[in-house]
Motif scaffolding. Structure first.
Motif, PDB file in Angstrom:
ATOM      1  N   ARG A 402     -46.804 -18.043 -24.927  1.00  0.00           N
ATOM      2  CA  ARG A 402     -46.102 -19.061 -24.595  1.00  0.00           C
ATOM      3  C   ARG A 402     -44.669 -18.666 -25.854  1.00  0.00           C
ATOM      4  O   ARG A 402     -43.895 -19.100 -24.967  1.00  0.00           O
ATOM      5  N   THR A 403     -45.458 -18.616 -27.274  1.00  0.00           N
ATOM      6  CA  THR A 403     -44.294 -18.551 -27.913  1.00  0.00           C
ATOM      7  C   THR A 403     -43.446 -17.187 -27.659  1.00  0.00           C
ATOM      8  O   THR A 403     -41.790 -17.379 -27.739  1.00  0.00           O
ATOM      9  N   GLU A 404     -43.559 -16.150 -26.642  1.00  0.00           N
ATOM     10  CA  GLU A 404     -42.850 -15.407 -26.406  1.00  0.00           C
ATOM     11  C   GLU A 404     -41.947 -15.777 -25.492  1.00  0.00           C
ATOM     12  O   GLU A 404     -41.103 -15.223 -25.090  1.00  0.00           O
ATOM     13  N   ALA A 405     -42.647 -16.365 -24.406  1.00  0.00           N
ATOM     14  CA  ALA A 405     -41.829 -16.560 -23.240  1.00  0.00           C
ATOM     15  C   ALA A 405     -40.734 -17.317 -23.716  1.00  0.00           C
ATOM     16  O   ALA A 405     -39.806 -17.459 -22.784  1.00  0.00           O
ATOM     17  N   LEU A 406     -40.827 -18.410 -24.196  1.00  0.00           N
ATOM     18  CA  LEU A 406     -39.779 -19.453 -24.570  1.00  0.00           C
ATOM     19  C   LEU A 406     -38.892 -19.130 -25.892  1.00  0.00           C
ATOM     20  O   LEU A 406     -37.569 -18.904 -25.722  1.00  0.00           O
ATOM     21  N   ASP A 407     -39.333 -18.103 -25.903  1.00  0.00           N
ATOM     22  CA  ASP A 407     -38.769 -16.713 -27.030  1.00  0.00           C
ATOM     23  C   ASP A 407     -37.684 -16.042 -26.234  1.00  0.00           C
ATOM     24  O   ASP A 407     -36.293 -16.332 -25.755  1.00  0.00           O
ATOM     25  N   GLY A 408     -37.814 -15.672 -24.963  1.00  0.00           N
ATOM     26  CA  GLY A 408     -37.158 -14.832 -24.100  1.00  0.00           C
ATOM     27  C   GLY A 408     -36.256 -15.822 -23.935  1.00  0.00           C
ATOM     28  O   GLY A 408     -35.676 -15.900 -22.974  1.00  0.00           O
ATOM     29  N   LEU A 409     -36.750 -17.075 -22.775  1.00  0.00           N
ATOM     30  CA  LEU A 409     -35.780 -18.002 -22.154  1.00  0.00           C
ATOM     31  C   LEU A 409     -34.800 -18.485 -23.220  1.00  0.00           C
ATOM     32  O   LEU A 409     -33.295 -18.500 -22.440  1.00  0.00           O
ATOM     33  N   LEU A 410     -34.715 -18.728 -24.109  1.00  0.00           N
ATOM     34  CA  LEU A 410     -33.657 -19.072 -25.697  1.00  0.00           C
ATOM     35  C   LEU A 410     -32.872 -17.756 -25.591  1.00  0.00           C
ATOM     36  O   LEU A 410     -31.553 -17.790 -25.460  1.00  0.00           O
ATOM     37  N   ARG A 411     -33.680 -16.006 -25.886  1.00  0.00           N
ATOM     38  CA  ARG A 411     -32.372 -15.292 -25.354  1.00  0.00           C
ATOM     39  C   ARG A 411     -31.977 -14.997 -24.226  1.00  0.00           C
ATOM     40  O   ARG A 411     -30.238 -14.840 -23.756  1.00  0.00           O
ATOM     41  N   ALA A 412     -32.344 -15.578 -22.916  1.00  0.00           N
ATOM     42  CA  ALA A 412     -31.732 -14.868 -21.415  1.00  0.00           C
ATOM     43  C   ALA A 412     -30.080 -16.159 -21.536  1.00  0.00           C
ATOM     44  O   ALA A 412     -29.701 -15.712 -21.023  1.00  0.00           O
ATOM     45  N   LEU A 413     -30.754 -17.963 -22.000  1.00  0.00           N
ATOM     46  CA  LEU A 413     -29.402 -18.577 -22.092  1.00  0.00           C
ATOM     47  C   LEU A 413     -28.540 -18.381 -22.700  1.00  0.00           C
ATOM     48  O   LEU A 413     -27.304 -18.168 -22.326  1.00  0.00           O
ATOM     49  N   GLY A 414     -28.630 -17.511 -23.765  1.00  0.00           N
ATOM     50  CA  GLY A 414     -27.845 -17.218 -24.708  1.00  0.00           C
ATOM     51  C   GLY A 414     -26.922 -15.756 -24.001  1.00  0.00           C
ATOM     52  O   GLY A 414     -26.041 -15.927 -24.679  1.00  0.00           O
ATOM     53  N   GLU A 415     -27.664 -14.912 -23.055  1.00  0.00           N
ATOM     54  CA  GLU A 415     -26.933 -13.587 -22.424  1.00  0.00           C
ATOM     55  C   GLU A 415     -26.371 -14.022 -21.551  1.00  0.00           C
ATOM     56  O   GLU A 415     -25.916 -13.156 -20.730  1.00  0.00           O
ATOM     57  N   THR A 416     -26.258 -16.033 -20.626  1.00  0.00           N
ATOM     58  CA  THR A 416     -25.915 -15.788 -19.791  1.00  0.00           C
ATOM     59  C   THR A 416     -24.472 -16.100 -19.519  1.00  0.00           C
ATOM     60  O   THR A 416     -24.544 -17.645 -20.836  1.00  0.00           O
ATOM     61  N   HIS A 417     -23.876 -16.130 -19.086  1.00  0.00           N
ATOM     62  CA  HIS A 417     -22.093 -16.377 -18.966  1.00  0.00           C
ATOM     63  C   HIS A 417     -21.628 -16.573 -17.599  1.00  0.00           C
ATOM     64  O   HIS A 417     -21.226 -15.854 -16.723  1.00  0.00           O
ATOM     65  N   VAL A 418     -20.621 -17.732 -17.724  1.00  0.00           N
ATOM     66  CA  VAL A 418     -21.018 -18.327 -16.904  1.00  0.00           C
ATOM     67  C   VAL A 418     -19.033 -18.713 -17.236  1.00  0.00           C
ATOM     68  O   VAL A 418     -19.035 -19.451 -18.222  1.00  0.00           O
ATOM     69  N   ALA A 419     -18.415 -18.701 -16.538  1.00  0.00           N
ATOM     70  CA  ALA A 419     -16.503 -18.931 -16.633  1.00  0.00           C
ATOM     71  C   ALA A 419     -16.192 -19.471 -15.851  1.00  0.00           C
ATOM     72  O   ALA A 419     -16.981 -19.347 -14.956  1.00  0.00           O
ATOM     73  N   GLY A 420     -15.490 -20.501 -16.216  1.00  0.00           N
ATOM     74  CA  GLY A 420     -14.712 -21.379 -14.914  1.00  0.00           C
ATOM     75  C   GLY A 420     -15.186 -22.821 -14.889  1.00  0.00           C
ATOM     76  O   GLY A 420     -14.371 -23.599 -13.812  1.00  0.00           O
ATOM     77  N   THR A 421     -16.632 -22.776 -14.936  1.00  0.00           N
ATOM     78  CA  THR A 421     -17.111 -24.441 -14.844  1.00  0.00           C
ATOM     79  C   THR A 421     -18.095 -25.134 -16.219  1.00  0.00           C
ATOM     80  O   THR A 421     -18.507 -23.470 -16.752  1.00  0.00           O
ATOM     81  N   ALA A 422     -18.151 -25.767 -16.294  1.00  0.00           N
ATOM     82  CA  ALA A 422     -18.677 -26.429 -17.659  1.00  0.00           C
ATOM     83  C   ALA A 422     -20.393 -26.121 -16.916  1.00  0.00           C
ATOM     84  O   ALA A 422     -20.578 -26.381 -15.782  1.00  0.00           O
ATOM     85  N   THR A 423     -20.779 -25.985 -18.154  1.00  0.00           N
ATOM     86  CA  THR A 423     -22.179 -25.956 -17.324  1.00  0.00           C
ATOM     87  C   THR A 423     -23.599 -26.765 -18.503  1.00  0.00           C
ATOM     88  O   THR A 423     -23.099 -27.107 -19.563  1.00  0.00           O
ATOM     89  N   ASN A 424     -24.815 -26.616 -18.475  1.00  0.00           N
ATOM     90  CA  ASN A 424     -25.397 -27.139 -19.269  1.00  0.00           C
ATOM     91  C   ASN A 424     -26.412 -26.168 -19.731  1.00  0.00           C
ATOM     92  O   ASN A 424     -27.918 -26.001 -20.557  1.00  0.00           O
ATOM     93  N   ALA A 425     -26.006 -25.076 -20.140  1.00  0.00           N
ATOM     94  CA  ALA A 425     -26.992 -23.971 -20.351  1.00  0.00           C
ATOM     95  C   ALA A 425     -26.998 -24.123 -22.260  1.00  0.00           C
ATOM     96  O   ALA A 425     -28.123 -24.068 -23.304  1.00  0.00           O
ATOM     97  N   GLU A 426     -26.022 -24.965 -23.208  1.00  0.00           N
ATOM     98  CA  GLU A 426     -26.531 -24.995 -24.421  1.00  0.00           C
ATOM     99  C   GLU A 426     -27.510 -26.775 -24.724  1.00  0.00           C
ATOM    100  O   GLU A 426     -27.779 -26.678 -25.002  1.00  0.00           O
ATOM    101  N   PHE A 427     -27.854 -26.864 -23.442  1.00  0.00           N
ATOM    102  CA  PHE A 427     -28.100 -28.093 -23.125  1.00  0.00           C
ATOM    103  C   PHE A 427     -29.924 -27.941 -23.421  1.00  0.00           C
ATOM    104  O   PHE A 427     -30.292 -28.164 -23.951  1.00  0.00           O
ATOM    105  N   LEU A 428     -30.262 -26.427 -22.675  1.00  0.00           N
ATOM    106  CA  LEU A 428     -31.127 -25.942 -21.989  1.00  0.00           C
ATOM    107  C   LEU A 428     -31.678 -25.609 -24.262  1.00  0.00           C
ATOM    108  O   LEU A 428     -32.929 -24.929 -23.631  1.00  0.00           O
ATOM    109  N   SER A 429     -30.510 -24.566 -23.956  1.00  0.00           N
ATOM    110  CA  SER A 429     -31.014 -23.824 -25.350  1.00  0.00           C
ATOM    111  C   SER A 429     -31.225 -24.743 -26.496  1.00  0.00           C
ATOM    112  O   SER A 429     -32.313 -24.786 -26.944  1.00  0.00           O
TER     113      SER A 429
END
Length: 664
Positions: A402-429
């Motif tokens: 679980r720890t490794e999967a959650l760390d992976g989720l945090l990394r994946a969210l931090g590497e997701t780049h959406v430009a042009g619209t607001a997103t909930n990425a920071e909230f998810l992180s």
């Protein structure tokens, strides 16, 4: 295994349509997409072998027209219809019509859907089958005084629920008998408006509830298995946000009891296909064999199905297609095992800092992490339509623990780049780092309790501004003349707009390839050892010890330059106004009102020359079926109204100009 069909029609759109098309292609099955006016250029349309236009953009005039979908299937020679989830996926009348047309519905029978369609009838059925149900009243007597008496018998707090409800609609928690009558009327009114049914049931409210569901699968030969459980307790207003499998804190004894109850429920209605038995669980302490109760059944594939696929290695869509064609279940229960842990986060175009207001508009850039599974139905250049759910993607990670999967989720969210619209990425992180969630100690109320902390956004960093300035000025530190001047240093003054505020900075280019940033009051930061390769920029801050990396994208939007910077896992979009635009000419953004999102102007209450007070409603715009009031940022006189009722407007467009404030 034999190919079940030669061609299928997907009666859905977006991410789930793309998901089904991908699996069908792997199986050698041709696909037919359907689309509305708004989806003519959508990703699922481009992916399918054929596509059929079914009507205007509103779902009531396109995706909910069962007869039109069946006609499209017959015309194209499709043998079966996969409903995805949402829309008509749990509509028994549609299933009957599909059957009558000689087509196959990829899902359960109409009878099974009807058996679980109303919460009160479903609870009665499950109780008779021996499945534990939440104490409550689900009878036919809807007299207000009688229901209040039942609530007293059950014991407060109670939950009033629309029997035909879903997604939290028609649901009210009541903690005090004095509040019951008003809450009842409200729940009945919302049930009638949302589902055409004001009938409610009353349940005991579990004080520290967790939402744990079991994935079940049946075939048309009497077979039924479970594929273990998912925890969906991270919710906001009864909408799931992050899901995981297996559930934290689950013991083998509780799992055995819960999954046995789920399979019993599926067999009780002769269920075929993918389905989910949802349980409300007492989360006040360790999980108990007598601490879970049947809540409802979703007679379809769930949005969060990828986490089950990750831990079992089973492709549920592939199973759906084989079982719908009459094949028995591909695996027996004893062949199914849990392997590791998985998370799914739902990435939405919405602004958590503004009450999760849906955001529409063009995705100027969209890039996902290579370290996650990313299920999406949109691409760079696509637009988030105001007509449909604003989901951008589901970000799924899987690891041994679980720890490794959650760390992976945090990394994946931090590497997701959406430009042009607001997103909930920071909230998810922020959720992925929440102490209670990290420790596996949480319930369905954690988001609401900690909402302020979870939605607080970090201020715009100087690093984001510096990288944006480099991109806006198209500076290349490798250029021989970078920063060269006979006397002094090269300087540029920039005036960005960020989140409704003017950001003014002075960037200085040094002969050694470094840059420094400052404003009129403070020195900012100095970047050295700059490197720019394509969209990636790297630099060291100050004493050259801290290396920072950014992904920077630029686009033209409303004649302005949009610069989007992903740095330290956070995306910031800055707008560099065209000198000729109304946005640039305003002495301060207090002199203009801009569209908070892409939408349509539905009302205007001011004209040029009107004097208004701060907070005065100037007009109303509609997007995502929600109305947003446009308010005056200050007291003043209207200098220009740049829109009219009925106009479509893009997010960030100037709608109203005020006369500039006189200098003091």
């Amino acid at each position: 295994m034999k190919k079940p069909f030669s061609k299928i029609l997907i009666a859905n759109r977006g991410e789930i349509a793309c998901r089904v098309i991908r699996m069908a292609r792997q199986m050698g099955i041709a696909t037919v997409a359907v689309y509305s006016d708004a989806d003519a250029a959508a990703m699922h349309v481009a992916m399918a072998d054929e596509a059929v236009h079914i009507g205007p953009s509103p779902v009531s005039e396109s995706y909910l027209l069962g007869a039109r979908l069946i006609e499209a299937a017959l015309t194209t020679g499709a043998q079966a219809i996969h409903p995805g989830y949402g829309f008509l996926s749990e509509n028994p009348d549609f299933v009957d019509a599909v059957d009558a047309a000689g087509l196959i519905f990829v899902g359960p029978s109409a009878a099974a859907i009807r058996a679980m369609g109303l919460k009160d009838a479903a609870k009665d059925l499950m109780s008779k089958a021996g499945v534990p149900v939440v104490p409550g009243y689900q009878g036919s007597n809807q007299d207000a005084a009688f229901l209040a008496g039942e609530a007293e018998k059950i014991g407060y707090p109670v939950l009033i629920k629309a029997r035909a409800g879903g997604g939290g609609k028609g649901m009210r928690k009541v903690g005090d008998p004095a509040e019951f009558a008003e809450a009842l009327v409200s729940a009945q009114r919302e049930g009638q408006a949302s589902f055409g049914d004001p009938h409610v049931l009353i349940e005991k409210f579990i004080t520290s509830p967790r939402h744990i569901e079991v994935q079940v699968f049946g075939d048309n030969h009497g077979g039924a298995v479970h594929l273990f459980e998912r925890d969906c307790s991270l919710q906001r207003r009864h909408q799931k946000v992050i899901e995981e499998a297996p559930a934290p804190g689950m013991t083998s004894e509780v799992r055995a009891a819960m999954t046995e109850a789920a399979v019993t429920a599926a067999k009780a209605i002769g269920y075929s296909g993918a389905g989910t038995i949802e349980f409300i669980v007492d989360g006040s302490g360790p999980l108990r064999e007598d601490g879970f109760w049947f809540m409802e059944m979703n007679t379809r594939l769930q949005v969060e199905h990828p986490v089950t696929e990750a831990i079992t290695g089973v492709d549920l869509v592939e199973w759906q297609l084989h079982v719908a064609a009459g094949a028995p279940l591909p695996l027996a229960q004893d062949a199914l095992q849990i392997n590791g842990h998985a998370f799914e986060a739902r990435l939405y175009a919405e602004d958590p800092s503004k009450g999760f207001l849906p955001a529409t508009g063009k995705l100027e850039h969209l890039a996902f992490s290579e370290h996650a599974r990313n299920d999406s139905g949109v691409r760079s250049g696509d637009s988030i339509s105001p007509f449909y759910d604003p989901m951008i993607a589901k970000v799924i990670t899987h690891a041994a623990t679980r720890t490794e999967a959650l760390d992976g989720l945090l990394r994946a969210l931090g590497e997701t780049h959406v430009a042009g619209t607001a997103t909930n990425a920071e909230f998810l992180s922020a959720l992925a780092q929440h102490d209670g969630f990290v420790n596996g100690s949480f319930d369905t109320g954690v988001i609401e309790r900690d909402l302020t902390a979870l939605t607080s956004s970090a201020p715009l960093s100087e690093a984001h501004i510096a990288f944006a300035a480099l991109a806006a000025l198209k500076l290349d530190p490798k250029a021989r003349d970078f920063g060269f001047r006979l006397w002094g240093h090269a300087e540029h003054a920039l005036r960005f707009v960020y989140d409704g505020e003017v950001v003014e900075r002075r960037i200085t280019l040094h002969g050694d390839g470094a840059v420094s940033l400052a404003d009129d009051l403070n020195d900012g930061l100095k970047l050295s050892q700059l490197s720019i390769v394509g969209a990636e920029m790297t630099a060291r801050i100050g004493d050259a010890k801290t290396l920072i990396t950014a992904q920077v994208q630029t686009a033209t939007r409303n004649a302005e330059l949009l610069v989007s910077v992903l740095c330290d896992g956070v995306v910031r979009d800055l707008l560099l106004p065209d000198p000729r635009s109304g946005l640039a000419m305003a002495a301060d953004l207090g002199d203009v009102v801009v569209a908070p999102m892409t939408g349509t102007i539905v009302a205007l209450g001011v004209a040029v020359g009107d004097h208004v007070e701060e907070g005065t409603k100037l007009g109303v715009m509609e997007a995502m079926k929600m109305e947003t009031s446009l308010l005056a940022p200050r007291a003043g006189t209207v200098a220009a109204v740049l829109c009219a009722v009925g106009d479509p407007v893009e997010g960030g467009a100037v709608l109203v100009n005020f006369e500039e404030l006189a200098a003091e």
